[in-house]
Design a protein around this motif. Structure first.
Motif, PDB file in Angstrom:
ATOM      1  N   ALA A   6       4.330  72.669  99.541  1.00 16.26           N
ATOM      2  CA  ALA A   6       3.366  72.733  98.439  1.00 16.26           C
ATOM      3  C   ALA A   6       3.113  74.179  98.029  1.00 16.26           C
ATOM      4  O   ALA A   6       3.031  74.494  96.827  1.00 16.26           O
ATOM      5  N   LEU A   7       2.980  75.078  98.998  1.00 12.40           N
ATOM      6  CA  LEU A   7       2.789  76.491  98.681  1.00 12.40           C
ATOM      7  C   LEU A   7       3.999  77.053  97.942  1.00 12.40           C
ATOM      8  O   LEU A   7       3.857  77.842  97.002  1.00 12.40           O
ATOM      9  N   ARG A   8       5.189  76.627  98.368  1.00  2.96           N
ATOM     10  CA  ARG A   8       6.409  77.095  97.709  1.00  2.96           C
ATOM     11  C   ARG A   8       6.421  76.663  96.241  1.00  2.96           C
ATOM     12  O   ARG A   8       6.776  77.443  95.354  1.00  2.96           O
ATOM     13  N   ASN A   9       6.012  75.425  95.963  1.00  2.00           N
ATOM     14  CA  ASN A   9       5.926  74.960  94.579  1.00  2.00           C
ATOM     15  C   ASN A   9       4.929  75.791  93.783  1.00  2.00           C
ATOM     16  O   ASN A   9       5.162  76.122  92.620  1.00  2.00           O
ATOM     17  N   GLY A  10       3.819  76.135  94.409  1.00  2.00           N
ATOM     18  CA  GLY A  10       2.823  76.963  93.727  1.00  2.00           C
ATOM     19  C   GLY A  10       3.341  78.346  93.405  1.00  2.00           C
ATOM     20  O   GLY A  10       3.102  78.879  92.317  1.00  2.00           O
ATOM     21  N   PHE A  11       4.067  78.951  94.350  1.00  2.00           N
ATOM     22  CA  PHE A  11       4.619  80.281  94.097  1.00  2.00           C
ATOM     23  C   PHE A  11       5.647  80.247  92.964  1.00  2.00           C
ATOM     24  O   PHE A  11       5.731  81.184  92.164  1.00  2.00           O
ATOM     25  N   ILE A  12       6.424  79.165  92.879  1.00  2.00           N
ATOM     26  CA  ILE A  12       7.409  79.050  91.788  1.00  2.00           C
ATOM     27  C   ILE A  12       6.701  78.987  90.438  1.00  2.00           C
ATOM     28  O   ILE A  12       7.060  79.704  89.488  1.00  2.00           O
ATOM     29  N   VAL A  59       1.678  68.403  90.286  1.00  2.00           N
ATOM     30  CA  VAL A  59       2.494  67.180  90.280  1.00  2.00           C
ATOM     31  C   VAL A  59       3.716  67.349  91.177  1.00  2.00           C
ATOM     32  O   VAL A  59       4.031  66.479  92.010  1.00  2.00           O
ATOM     33  N   ASN A  60       4.426  68.463  91.037  1.00  2.00           N
ATOM     34  CA  ASN A  60       5.624  68.685  91.851  1.00  2.00           C
ATOM     35  C   ASN A  60       5.286  68.835  93.329  1.00  2.00           C
ATOM     36  O   ASN A  60       6.054  68.390  94.189  1.00  2.00           O
ATOM     37  N   ALA A  61       4.152  69.463  93.621  1.00  2.00           N
ATOM     38  CA  ALA A  61       3.748  69.613  95.024  1.00  2.00           C
ATOM     39  C   ALA A  61       3.497  68.246  95.644  1.00  2.00           C
ATOM     40  O   ALA A  61       3.910  67.978  96.778  1.00  2.00           O
ATOM     41  N   ARG A  62       2.833  67.346  94.922  1.00  2.00           N
ATOM     42  CA  ARG A  62       2.578  66.000  95.446  1.00  2.00           C
ATOM     43  C   ARG A  62       3.877  65.236  95.670  1.00  2.00           C
ATOM     44  O   ARG A  62       4.079  64.571  96.691  1.00  2.00           O
ATOM     45  N   ARG A  63       4.809  65.360  94.712  1.00  2.00           N
ATOM     46  CA  ARG A  63       6.081  64.645  94.849  1.00  2.00           C
ATOM     47  C   ARG A  63       6.928  65.197  95.992  1.00  2.00           C
ATOM     48  O   ARG A  63       7.481  64.441  96.802  1.00  2.00           O
ATOM     49  N   ASN A  64       7.045  66.519  96.042  1.00  2.00           N
ATOM     50  CA  ASN A  64       7.946  67.126  97.022  1.00  2.00           C
ATOM     51  C   ASN A  64       7.433  67.019  98.450  1.00  2.00           C
ATOM     52  O   ASN A  64       8.222  67.097  99.398  1.00  2.00           O
ATOM     53  N   ALA A  68       1.259  60.587 101.140  1.00  2.00           N
ATOM     54  CA  ALA A  68       1.113  59.144 101.326  1.00  2.00           C
ATOM     55  C   ALA A  68      -0.333  58.682 101.282  1.00  2.00           C
ATOM     56  O   ALA A  68      -0.616  57.522 101.566  1.00  2.00           O
ATOM     57  N   SER A  69      -1.255  59.564 100.943  1.00  2.00           N
ATOM     58  CA  SER A  69      -2.667  59.183 100.852  1.00  2.00           C
ATOM     59  C   SER A  69      -3.360  60.122  99.875  1.00  2.00           C
ATOM     60  O   SER A  69      -2.814  61.152  99.479  1.00  2.00           O
ATOM     61  N   TRP A  70      -4.581  59.730  99.484  1.00  2.00           N
ATOM     62  CA  TRP A  70      -5.356  60.577  98.575  1.00  2.00           C
ATOM     63  C   TRP A  70      -5.620  61.944  99.196  1.00  2.00           C
ATOM     64  O   TRP A  70      -5.564  62.967  98.511  1.00  2.00           O
ATOM     65  N   LYS A  71      -5.905  61.952 100.496  1.00  2.00           N
ATOM     66  CA  LYS A  71      -6.197  63.217 101.170  1.00  2.00           C
ATOM     67  C   LYS A  71      -4.984  64.142 101.137  1.00  2.00           C
ATOM     68  O   LYS A  71      -5.098  65.342 100.835  1.00  2.00           O
ATOM     69  N   GLU A  72      -3.808  63.592 101.448  1.00  2.00           N
ATOM     70  CA  GLU A  72      -2.600  64.423 101.451  1.00  2.00           C
ATOM     71  C   GLU A  72      -2.266  64.909 100.045  1.00  2.00           C
ATOM     72  O   GLU A  72      -1.812  66.049  99.871  1.00  2.00           O
ATOM     73  N   ALA A  73      -2.484  64.054  99.034  1.00  2.00           N
ATOM     74  CA  ALA A  73      -2.243  64.475  97.651  1.00  2.00           C
ATOM     75  C   ALA A  73      -3.177  65.610  97.260  1.00  2.00           C
ATOM     76  O   ALA A  73      -2.766  66.583  96.604  1.00  2.00           O
ATOM     77  N   ALA A  74      -4.450  65.504  97.668  1.00  2.00           N
ATOM     78  CA  ALA A  74      -5.421  66.555  97.345  1.00  2.00           C
ATOM     79  C   ALA A  74      -5.051  67.869  98.038  1.00  2.00           C
ATOM     80  O   ALA A  74      -5.122  68.950  97.434  1.00  2.00           O
ATOM     81  N   VAL A  75      -4.631  67.786  99.305  1.00  2.00           N
ATOM     82  CA  VAL A  75      -4.256  68.998 100.030  1.00  2.00           C
ATOM     83  C   VAL A  75      -3.029  69.652  99.385  1.00  2.00           C
ATOM     84  O   VAL A  75      -2.979  70.882  99.226  1.00  2.00           O
ATOM     85  N   ALA A  76      -2.036  68.827  98.988  1.00  2.00           N
ATOM     86  CA  ALA A  76      -0.844  69.368  98.349  1.00  2.00           C
ATOM     87  C   ALA A  76      -1.184  70.046  97.027  1.00  2.00           C
ATOM     88  O   ALA A  76      -0.706  71.146  96.732  1.00  2.00           O
ATOM     89  N   GLY A  77      -2.031  69.387  96.229  1.00  2.00           N
ATOM     90  CA  GLY A  77      -2.419  69.981  94.945  1.00  2.00           C
ATOM     91  C   GLY A  77      -3.206  71.261  95.120  1.00  2.00           C
ATOM     92  O   GLY A  77      -2.993  72.242  94.391  1.00  2.00           O
ATOM     93  N   LEU A  78      -4.145  71.283  96.089  1.00  5.03           N
ATOM     94  CA  LEU A  78      -4.930  72.493  96.331  1.00  5.03           C
ATOM     95  C   LEU A  78      -4.051  73.631  96.840  1.00  5.03           C
ATOM     96  O   LEU A  78      -4.209  74.790  96.439  1.00  5.03           O
ATOM     97  N   THR A 138      -6.267  76.852  90.509  1.00  3.14           N
ATOM     98  CA  THR A 138      -6.493  76.014  91.685  1.00  3.14           C
ATOM     99  C   THR A 138      -6.960  74.626  91.276  1.00  3.14           C
ATOM    100  O   THR A 138      -6.459  73.611  91.780  1.00  3.14           O
ATOM    101  N   LEU A 139      -7.913  74.568  90.346  1.00  7.45           N
ATOM    102  CA  LEU A 139      -8.404  73.277  89.870  1.00  7.45           C
ATOM    103  C   LEU A 139      -7.295  72.497  89.164  1.00  7.45           C
ATOM    104  O   LEU A 139      -7.172  71.275  89.339  1.00  7.45           O
ATOM    105  N   ALA A 140      -6.474  73.187  88.382  1.00  9.56           N
ATOM    106  CA  ALA A 140      -5.379  72.517  87.679  1.00  9.56           C
ATOM    107  C   ALA A 140      -4.366  71.932  88.660  1.00  9.56           C
ATOM    108  O   ALA A 140      -3.827  70.837  88.430  1.00  9.56           O
ATOM    109  N   GLY A 141      -4.097  72.650  89.754  1.00  7.71           N
ATOM    110  CA  GLY A 141      -3.193  72.110  90.765  1.00  7.71           C
ATOM    111  C   GLY A 141      -3.720  70.820  91.355  1.00  7.71           C
ATOM    112  O   GLY A 141      -2.973  69.846  91.542  1.00  7.71           O
ATOM    113  N   LEU A 142      -5.016  70.777  91.641  1.00  9.22           N
ATOM    114  CA  LEU A 142      -5.639  69.561  92.166  1.00  9.22           C
ATOM    115  C   LEU A 142      -5.607  68.431  91.143  1.00  9.22           C
ATOM    116  O   LEU A 142      -5.267  67.281  91.463  1.00  9.22           O
ATOM    117  N   LEU A 143      -5.924  68.757  89.893  1.00 11.95           N
ATOM    118  CA  LEU A 143      -5.934  67.748  88.839  1.00 11.95           C
ATOM    119  C   LEU A 143      -4.538  67.237  88.516  1.00 11.95           C
ATOM    120  O   LEU A 143      -4.380  66.132  87.984  1.00 11.95           O
TER     121      LEU A 143
END
Length: 511
Positions: A6-12, A59-64, A68-78, A138-143
């Motif tokens: 997820a961090l790698r996606n953010g840096f890209i 979106v890409n962080a969640r996919r990559n 598998a849960s709301w918590k993991e999706a939120a952590v990936a987006g953040l 940061t908020l946009a990544g979560l959203l």
């Protein structure tokens, strides 16, 4: 869950956002949006562009990370939002500090104007501006991550597709529609109405639109020719512009008053230009078509450059017009009536597209087309099956070159001018891009690709300086997201498109 991914996606995304700011695209898009909505500032358009990128990062962080849960999706987006926000925020803070101290940053970064940074600062001090940018990204990544997970979790995409196709089927089952579809002459009626619309359109369009759509149409003809060479036969030709130039110079030298003053009729020169381009394709193919892949691409690229340099040479000025080109190229006339206006030329271009598309369709579904596709998939296996590959390669080159020569004749005659600067390597790249982006092996795909790569830049002149950048970005995106193209052929879709893994979590096991 892989937070590092997820961090790698953010840096890209953060790196891409910084490059967009450095290139001045935020100011450009901001100006376009301001013009559309009559705004007082460019800030909205700039933040729409960056905000969409930041959402894409989530979106890409969640996919990559396969959350598998709301918590993991939120952590990936953040995680992605923090990474991209930190990069862009620090960049904005540093540049804002330099600008406030009186440093002229444009002496190192030409496109980075103070306006580009002011659009992102909200009038705040450098540190505060950096924190604001960090918070927004940061908020946009979560959203971006949460709705993406919801879409996969609740099958919104599948539900929408089901609703759409259900509505389509209901419409087709209506009694009047069903009766018309059962009528044996219904396809001919539809084709007739389409042809009538095509014949009426040039009369309704102004000179500008006739010229713009005419350029798109010429590139459709070029794309259909290269589609045979690359999309069907699998031969990478980067010197395709040479055949285009041969057709254009043929009509120019045989109809223009200078340099030869031959004065032939357009109708006589048209087949001559097509045949000369086709013969050139065969002559080029005989020595080089035993090569494959990158070697063939390099050789054909060199051939295209040789043709351009020869046409530009001062030594051949008396023959080709040299760097000044050839002016007063004659157009078509019929019964003494001049038909060389952009409006009349639209009819020639429309008829040319129909003819070339029909020939391409017939070839694609013939024994020759199947031989080309077999060569494209595996040349050694095709030879083992008894296909004489050199013969079919030469045939592909000859037909593709003939279509390019046809496009060159129309191009030079419509513009009443041709010169070496019309036939640079960029023309070959443009045609190759529209074939790849539209969908290799697909006739509708070539039309869509020409509209995207030639029509949109003509309508959005502000983006002209960024055309090559956009082409490169589109190619990268297409290769990653949709390698088969926007509108691929059925065979190509089956070959390249892989179904995405199902990401639906059963309701009983949802977190």
């Amino acid at each position: 869950m892989n937070v590092r991914q997820a961090l790698r996606n953010g840096f890209i995304i953060g790196t891409i956002s910084i490059f967009i700011i450095l290139l001045g695209l935020t100011v450009l898009v901001g100006g376009i949006v301001r013009g559309w909505f009559d705004l007082s500032s460019n800030a909205l358009g700039a933040w729409v562009l960056l905000g969409l990128l930041a959402l894409l990062g989530g979106v890409n962080a969640r996919r990559n990370t396969h959350a598998a849960s709301w918590k993991e999706a939120a952590v990936a987006g953040l995680a992605a939002g923090v990474a991209q926000g930190a990069m862009v925020g620090i960049f904005v803070g540093i540049v804002a500090t330099l600008i406030d101290s009186g440093t002229e940053v444009r002496q190192w970064l030409v496109q980075l104007t103070p306006e580009a940074i002011d659009l992102l600062r909200f009038g705040a001090a450098p540190v505060a501006a950096a924190l604001i940018v960090f918070a927004i990204f940061t908020l946009a990544g979560l959203l971006g991550a949460l709705p993406s997970y919801a879409s996969a979790h609740y099958q919104w995409g599948a539900a929408f597709r089901s609703w759409f196709w259900g509505m389509r089927d209901q419409g087709l089952d209506l009694p009047p529609v069903a009766a018309f579809r059962e009528y044996k002459y219904a396809p001919y009626i539809v084709y007739g109405l389409g042809l009538v619309l095509l014949l009426i359109a040039p009369q309704l369009l102004g000179r500008y639109w006739n010229y713009t759509l005419g350029t798109v149409g010429i590139y459709v003809i070029l794309g259909l020719g290269l589609n045979i060479v690359v999309g069907l036969a699998g031969l990478l030709d980067l010197g395709y512009v040479a055949f285009f130039a041969i057709g254009a110079y043929t009509v120019a030298m045989l109809t223009a008053p200078a340099p030869h003053n031959i004065g032939m009729s357009f109708w006589l020169v048209l087949p001559i230009g097509v045949v000369l381009a086709s013969i050139t394709g065969v002559l080029l193919g005989i020595p080089v078509l035993r090569m494959r892949g990158d070697y063939l691409a390099i050789v054909t690229l060199g051939f295209g450059e040789i043709i351009r340099i020869l046409s530009k040479s001062d030594v051949l000025t008396s023959f080709t017009g040299g760097p000044r080109g050839i002016r007063a190229v004659a157009g078509p006339s019929l019964f003494g009536m001049d038909l060389s206006s952009s409006q009349h030329f639209m009819y020639f271009i429309i008829l040319g597209i129909i003819l070339v598309a029909y020939l391409t369709y017939r070839l694609q579904n013939s024994r020759v087309g199947r031989a080309w596709m077999a060569m494209r998939e595996d040349e050694d296996v095709a030879e083992a099956m008894g296909i004489y590959t050199l013969k079919y390669k030469l045939l592909a080159f000859a037909i593709g070159a003939a279509f390019a020569g046809f496009g060159g004749v129309l191009f030079a005659s419509r513009n009443k001018f041709t010169g070496p600067e019309d036939f640079t390597l960029l023309v070959s790249i443009n045609v190759l891009c529209l074939v790849i982006i539209g969908g290799m092996g697909s006739i509708p795909g070539v039309v869509i690709g020409a509209l995207v790569l030639k029509g949109l830049p003509e309508m959005l002149r502000e983006l002209d300086d960024y055309r090559i950048l956009v082409f490169g970005a589109l190619l990268v995106m297409m290769m990653i997201l949709r390698p088969e193209g926007l509108l691929p052929s059925k065979r190509r879709r089956m070959e390249l498109h892989e179904e995405e893994p199902t990401e639906v979590v059963a309701a009983g096991g949802a977190a």
